[in-house]
Write an enzyme that holds these catalytic residues in place. Structure first.
Site: not given
Ligand code: M6R
Length: 620
Positions: A74, A500, A100-101, A497, A2, A615, A516, A27, A493
């Protein structure tokens, strides 16, 4: 999650709020809304969907006025509908709130408020805040407080806030105090921009860019009262404080697309530069080491460190895993990488000389912040590896290292990862040189690091090849990523990617672990992406790759330029330049970012705004 904006001044608020919301849309983008105060009262416009939907609504039903608040959501409580969109109204319209929260005790409070006659329209936790403030306002007036005195409104907020459990960044308007914009913070970030005869409020500094470079960050339990004439700040326990104004360094160009179709692609292509920025001014070539301005620890303290905890979430956690390999290898200090969401509730026995690093792009991730605070409480030096200057974690940590990567707007983190890995390499070098690492070994690391921006530039040349490979695989529903040692976190990673932004199920594994269990998933429809550059693990990973090939699994290999052997084995090969093992993540991650990007595009997904995500994750 948010985003909140606010404005009070002499200009029409609507466009300023809208532009602020556009910049905060990363956000959360489930809905957007504004409340604007003018002589006729408070007008609210809100709508499920993107800020562009709200802009359309405001074009049809404009709002005049130079004071207002806005919100991009959000969803946490209640689905993304018009009625659940913020702002929310309390009482009979006396109070309007954006939030926000998460209010953890909202359901108890809602029951209590309903029992005394308050009618709820939404399924949100936020509406509780609006009604609670309205309730205390009404109560204060009933007890004889002056309804015209703004102190009555401030007392009502304070009484309401004391009843809330959870986190909040709040923007509040009162119908009967048309000059006031009030904000309060506990656990969710807020920053005030100081203009000339005008003030701005936002969840982070991006909406302020272009309006002012003077900012005041709110701390937890602080409330700020803004009018066009001035601001006053008060902490719940310690009372009024003079605002400490800081200067913002961001420019509006930092958040332009610069001709790229998406922020993610722009940020992928920025990496040669951002890696260079992460290193700039941090080498001490004579001493064959690195230096940091902000660690705030003496050499003696650093030498005494006998354990390091790296804590983070998501992509930053993956960077932490690379950091573990690097620090253990270069400095021989035991490292643990902890999910912040787990560490915050665990109580691991940490020695007196344990150093804790929070790794975070945004500096606002709720779990990472909570883990940092928990470690701080136990007396450990806590440091941050962070991108956003002035963010909560950057401010609360005892010291730290900034990434200097510039704003990362795409929800999928790309350039922050490679900057984090770069900074962790510098840190490992620094710690190693304080211990047993030789001068020539330090020098070799520096030389290799200095070549990395160019190596990443070359790695980016795989773009067209990756685009073609993505076309071939766009219909898949599962994908496995495999790597070993420094490339195991890269496999994780790469899988994150793809998941998501393209919504394809993907998993990362250490390549040898496959047999395994995950090997059971292999069939002719499930591709495996092997990260198999030349280096210490090359032959081992090749054996794992053969195991998949023997089971007719399609193979995409990320390999070093000129590796002919792989051409014969893999269905598709993506080439990256050959670099030392410890620097491989900086080049091998590039094709995986591009692959995820093109897969998402081909499947018609919104690359920069993937569904269900935001984000910065500022709720638990
Ligand atoms: O701002 P931060 O690095 O603390 O965020 C951590 C995760 O929320 C962030 O890396 C998230 O996994 C991304 N969407 C990955 O691409």
């Amino acid at each position: 999650m948010c985003g909140i904006v606010g404005y009070v001044g002499h200009r029409p608020a609507a466009e300023i709020l809208l532009e602020g919301l556009r910049r905060l849309e990363y956000r959360g983008y489930d809905s957007a809304g504004v409340a604007i105060q003018d002589v006729q009262g408070i007008s609210i416009r809100k709508k499920a969907g993107r800020v562009s939907e709200l802009a359309g609504l405001l074009a049809e039903q404009p709002c005049a006025g130079s004071l207002g608040i806005g919100h991009t959501r959000w969803a946490t409580h209640g689905p993304a509908t018009d009625v659940n969109s913020h702002p929310h109204v309390g009482g009979n319209g006396e109070v309007v709130v954006v939030h926000n929260g998460v209010i953890e005790n909202y359901s108890t409070l809602r029951d209590q408020l309903q029992a005394i006659g308050y009618v709820f329209h939404s399924a949100t936790d936020t509406e509780v805040v609006a009604h609670l403030v309205a309730h205390h306002l009404e109560e204060q007036i009933r007890l004889g407080k002056d309804p015209q005195d703004q102190q009555t409104a401030l007392d009502a907020i304070e009484l309401a806030l004391r009843k809330l459990k959870g986190t909040y960044g709040l923007g509040i308007l009162f119908r009967d105090f048309p000059d006031l914009l009030i904000a309060a913070r506990l656990g969710s970030p807020l920053v005030v921009g100081v203009g000339k005869g005008e003030y701005f409020l936002a969840s982070d500094a991006s909406p302020l860019v272009g309006h002012t470079d003077e900012v005041v960050y709110l701390s937890d339990h602080e409330m700020v009262v803004l009018t066009a004439q001035g601001m006053s700040l008060k902490h719940r326990e310690t009372g009024a404080r003079a605002p400490s104004i800081q200067t913002l360094e961001q420019t509006s160009q930092d958040t332009d697309l610069n001709g790229f179709e998406h922020y993610m692609l722009k940020e992928i292509f920025e990496q040669p530069q951002t890696i260079e920025n992460a290193m700039r001014g941090r080498f001490e070539e004579e001493e064959a080491t690195s230096r940091f301005g902000g660690l705030n620890l003496t050499v003696q303290q650093l030498r005494r460190v006998d354990r390091i905890v790296l804590t983070a979430c998501g992509t930053s956690w993956h960077a932490g895993l690379v950091g573990e390999y690097l620090i253990e290898e270069f400095a021989r200090i035991p490292v643990e990488v902890e999910y912040a969401s787990e560490l915050r509730y665990r109580n691991p026995p940490l020695s007196e000389n344990t150093m804790v690093f929070a790794i975070t792009q945004s500096g606002e991730t709720a779990d990472t912040l909570a883990a940092l605070r928990e470690c701080q409480r136990k007396g450990h030096p806590t440091l941050a590896i962070c991108n956003v200057v002035g963010s909560t974690i950057a401010r609360e940590a005892d010291g730290g290292i900034y990434l200097h990567a510039g704003p990362e707007v795409g929800v999928a983190s790309t350039k922050a990862f490679t900057s984090q890995v770069t900074v962790l390499t510098l840190l490992a070098l620094h710690l190693g040189r304080l211990r047993h690492m030789s001068h020539p070994a330090g020098k070799r690391i520096i030389n290799n690091l200095q070549a990395m921006p160019e190596m990443v530039r070359q790695a980016l040349k795989c773009h067209d090849a990756v685009k073609d490979i993505a076309k071939k695989y766009q219909g898949i529903s599962d994908c496995l990523y495999m790597g070993r040692q420094f490339n195991f976190p890269v496999a994780l990673e790469g899988a994150l990617k793809l998941k998501e932004i393209s919504y394809i199920h993907a998993e990362g594994y250490p390549a040898a672990e496959m047999k395994h269990g995950p090997i059971a998933l292999i069939d002719e429809h499930t591709p495996s992406i092997f990260i198999v550059p030349k280096g210490a693990m090359y032959h081992k990973v090749m054996s794992n790759l053969e195991e998949v090939k023997a089971r007719r699994g399609p193979i995409i290999a990320v390999a070093c330029e000129g590796d002919k052997k792989l051409e014969a084995l893999a269905d598709d090969v993506i080439y990256v330049p050959e670099v030392e093992d410890f620097l491989q993540p900086l080049v091998t991650t590039i094709p995986l970012q591009l692959f995820a990007y093109h897969m998402a595009l081909l499947r018609g997904c919104n690359v920069d705004r993937p569904r269900n995500l935001a984000k910065s994750v500022t709720v638990e």
